[in-house]
Design a protein around this motif. Structure first.
Motif, PDB file in Angstrom:
ATOM      1  N   GLU A 127       0.867  -1.176   0.000  1.00 16.13           N
ATOM      2  CA  GLU A 127       0.000   0.000   0.000  1.00 16.13           C
ATOM      3  C   GLU A 127       0.906   1.230   0.000  1.00 16.13           C
ATOM      4  OE1 GLU A 127      -3.454   2.154  -0.167  1.00 16.13           O
ATOM      5  OE2 GLU A 127      -3.243  -0.034  -0.238  1.00 16.13           O
ATOM      6  N   PRO A 128       0.846   2.055  -1.047  1.00 15.22           N
ATOM      7  CA  PRO A 128       1.780   3.183  -1.112  1.00 15.22           C
ATOM      8  C   PRO A 128       1.455   4.278  -0.108  1.00 15.22           C
ATOM      9  CG  PRO A 128       0.196   3.300  -2.916  1.00 15.22           C
ATOM     10  CD  PRO A 128      -0.049   1.991  -2.215  1.00 15.22           C
ATOM     11  N   ALA A 129       2.490   4.808   0.518  1.00 19.46           N
ATOM     12  CA  ALA A 129       2.327   5.971   1.386  1.00 19.46           C
ATOM     13  C   ALA A 129       2.191   7.206   0.500  1.00 19.46           C
ATOM     14  CB  ALA A 129       3.536   6.103   2.306  1.00 19.46           C
ATOM     15  N   LYS A 130       1.416   8.183   0.969  1.00 23.24           N
ATOM     16  CA  LYS A 130       1.209   9.416   0.209  1.00 23.24           C
ATOM     17  C   LYS A 130       1.839  10.591   0.961  1.00 23.24           C
ATOM     18  CE  LYS A 130      -1.402   7.546  -3.038  1.00 23.24           C
ATOM     19  NZ  LYS A 130      -2.771   7.961  -3.338  1.00 23.24           N
ATOM     20  N   ASP A 131       2.337  11.564   0.212  1.00 23.84           N
ATOM     21  CA  ASP A 131       2.891  12.755   0.856  1.00 23.84           C
ATOM     22  C   ASP A 131       1.792  13.792   1.040  1.00 23.84           C
ATOM     23  OD1 ASP A 131       2.453  13.946  -1.610  1.00 23.84           O
ATOM     24  OD2 ASP A 131       4.546  13.852  -2.233  1.00 23.84           O
ATOM     25  N   GLU A 132       2.174  14.999   1.472  1.00 24.82           N
ATOM     26  CA  GLU A 132       1.184  16.036   1.788  1.00 24.82           C
ATOM     27  C   GLU A 132       0.423  16.535   0.560  1.00 24.82           C
ATOM     28  OE1 GLU A 132       5.110  18.059   0.986  1.00 24.82           O
ATOM     29  OE2 GLU A 132       4.408  16.311   2.109  1.00 24.82           O
ATOM     30  N   THR A 133       0.942  16.270  -0.622  1.00 28.15           N
ATOM     31  CA  THR A 133       0.265  16.705  -1.852  1.00 28.15           C
ATOM     32  C   THR A 133      -0.639  15.626  -2.422  1.00 28.15           C
ATOM     33  OG1 THR A 133       2.089  15.960  -3.273  1.00 28.15           O
ATOM     34  CG2 THR A 133       2.199  18.224  -2.440  1.00 28.15           C
ATOM     35  N   GLY A 134      -0.692  14.467  -1.762  1.00 24.26           N
ATOM     36  CA  GLY A 134      -1.525  13.383  -2.265  1.00 24.26           C
ATOM     37  C   GLY A 134      -0.828  12.502  -3.273  1.00 24.26           C
ATOM     38  N   HIS A 135       0.476  12.707  -3.462  1.00 23.23           N
ATOM     39  CA  HIS A 135       1.247  11.902  -4.409  1.00 23.23           C
ATOM     40  C   HIS A 135       1.940  10.733  -3.695  1.00 23.23           C
ATOM     41  CE1 HIS A 135       1.640  15.826  -6.939  1.00 23.23           C
ATOM     42  NE2 HIS A 135       0.450  15.270  -7.038  1.00 23.23           N
ATOM     43  N   VAL A 136       2.207   9.706  -4.453  1.00 19.55           N
ATOM     44  CA  VAL A 136       2.896   8.543  -3.899  1.00 19.55           C
ATOM     45  C   VAL A 136       4.295   8.939  -3.421  1.00 19.55           C
ATOM     46  CG1 VAL A 136       3.865   6.262  -4.432  1.00 19.55           C
ATOM     47  CG2 VAL A 136       1.629   6.910  -5.360  1.00 19.55           C
ATOM     48  N   ASP A 137       4.648   8.501  -2.235  1.00 20.72           N
ATOM     49  CA  ASP A 137       5.997   8.717  -1.716  1.00 20.72           C
ATOM     50  C   ASP A 137       6.877   7.598  -2.283  1.00 20.72           C
ATOM     51  OD1 ASP A 137       8.356   8.928  -0.315  1.00 20.72           O
ATOM     52  OD2 ASP A 137       7.395   9.329   1.617  1.00 20.72           O
ATOM     53  N   PHE A 138       7.455   7.854  -3.460  1.00 18.44           N
ATOM     54  CA  PHE A 138       8.219   6.810  -4.146  1.00 18.44           C
ATOM     55  C   PHE A 138       9.500   6.438  -3.414  1.00 18.44           C
ATOM     56  CE2 PHE A 138       5.573   8.298  -7.681  1.00 18.44           C
ATOM     57  CZ  PHE A 138       5.116   7.075  -8.165  1.00 18.44           C
ATOM     58  N   ARG A 139      10.047   7.368  -2.669  1.00 17.59           N
ATOM     59  CA  ARG A 139      11.257   7.056  -1.897  1.00 17.59           C
ATOM     60  C   ARG A 139      10.944   5.977  -0.852  1.00 17.59           C
ATOM     61  NH1 ARG A 139      16.137  10.266   0.145  1.00 17.59           N
ATOM     62  NH2 ARG A 139      15.722  11.556  -1.682  1.00 17.59           N
ATOM     63  N   MET A 140       9.847   6.166  -0.128  1.00 20.36           N
ATOM     64  CA  MET A 140       9.437   5.193   0.874  1.00 20.36           C
ATOM     65  C   MET A 140       9.016   3.876   0.218  1.00 20.36           C
ATOM     66  SD  MET A 140       9.005   4.338   4.000  1.00 20.36           S
ATOM     67  CE  MET A 140       9.155   5.897   4.888  1.00 20.36           C
TER      68      MET A 140
END
Length: 275
Positions: free
Chosen positions: A138-151
């Motif tokens: 399940e992808p984590a999302k950043d504050e902008t609603g985008h996938v946190d690809f680093r995580m």
């Protein structure tokens, strides 16, 4: 003739195959085989053959994408949602237009730059939605609603090497799609920086919207006769240079984001300087 198996039956059989053995090692092996098979299905891509190269390549793309996003995110004005067709807004003050205006009150010619707040829409679907083949975590999302690809990338490194290699191939392919989306935004943002640099160099000014620069009054019909108008919606105008040269009431406009218009404006400035 034997009846064809339904898609649901095939899925059920695949699950049964995984549990056909009670041996732990065999169960893990069968599960990995199923994951690898799923990774290799769908769109054919050029896959990695070396794990070290795969990890270094994917990491490098993520870092590059983050650098591009950091140049663009200050203009990001609408988070939207996770809908696949969701578009995102970017708003910035742009300086695309320069006008040459004859001032009939003082009998001279003004060079005016138009500062306009512009909103443009870009589709950022790959930043928000992962393809089904990458749905292991399940992808984590950043504050902008985008996938946190680093995580997401860090999490993927716990996968067994047999699964990780084809997984990283799919992830690389998706990250390249992300880079294409971000590249379109980055190009749009950079074009304004190029315009500002052209104005600074051509007119030898420190900043385009310096407070010492006189804001040009509106001379449209409605403003002259009724004291108000909607021209402000078209942009704020700043006089950046004045020539004591009588002109005509015809306004010449140049789109300085185009090289052709830049050259034409320079020729006109040379003419006015020598007039």
């Amino acid at each position: 003739m034997a009846p064809k198996k339904s898609k649901r039956a095939k899925v059920a059989k695949a699950k049964d195959d995984v549990f056909s053995s009670s041996d732990p090692e065999e169960l893990m092996s069968q599960s990995r085989d199923e994951m690898v098979k799923e990774m290799k299905s769908g769109k054919k891509i050029h896959g990695f053959t070396d794990l070290d190269i795969a990890i270094k390549t994917v990491r490098a793309i993520i870092v590059t994408n983050e650098e591009i996003w950091n140049r663009c995110k200050e203009y990001f004005t609408y988070k939207g949602n996770d809908s696949e067709d969701e578009k995102s807004n970017f708003t910035m003050m742009r300086f695309d237009e320069v006008k040459v205006v004859y001032d009939e009150n003082y009998d001279h010619t003004n060079i005016v730059v138009v500062a306009k707040e512009v909103t443009k829409y870009f589709s950022l679907e790959p930043l928000k939605v992962l393809p089904k083949c990458l749905g292991i975590f399940e992808p984590a999302k950043d504050e902008t609603g985008h996938v946190d690809f680093r995580m997401y990338f860090r999490r993927s490194l716990i996968l067994h090497e047999e699964v990780l290699l084809p997984f990283l191939s799919k992830l690389k392919n998706h990250l390249e799609e992300v880079q294409v989306c971000l590249g379109a935004v980055d190009e749009w943002v950079a074009s304004t920086a190029n315009n500002i640099q052209f104005l600074k160099t051509t007119f030898e000014i420190e900043t385009v919207t310096d407070l010492s620069v006189q804001e040009s009054p509106c001379k449209c019909y409605h403003h002259r006769n009724y004291g108000y108008c909607h021209c402000g919606e078209l942009g704020k105008e700043y006089t950046i240079k004045t020539f004591n040269v009588p002109g005509t009431v015809v306004v010449q406009s140049f789109d300085i984001s185009k090289e052709k218009d830049q050259l034409q404006l320079k020729r006109l400035l040379e003419f006015l300087s020598n007039a």
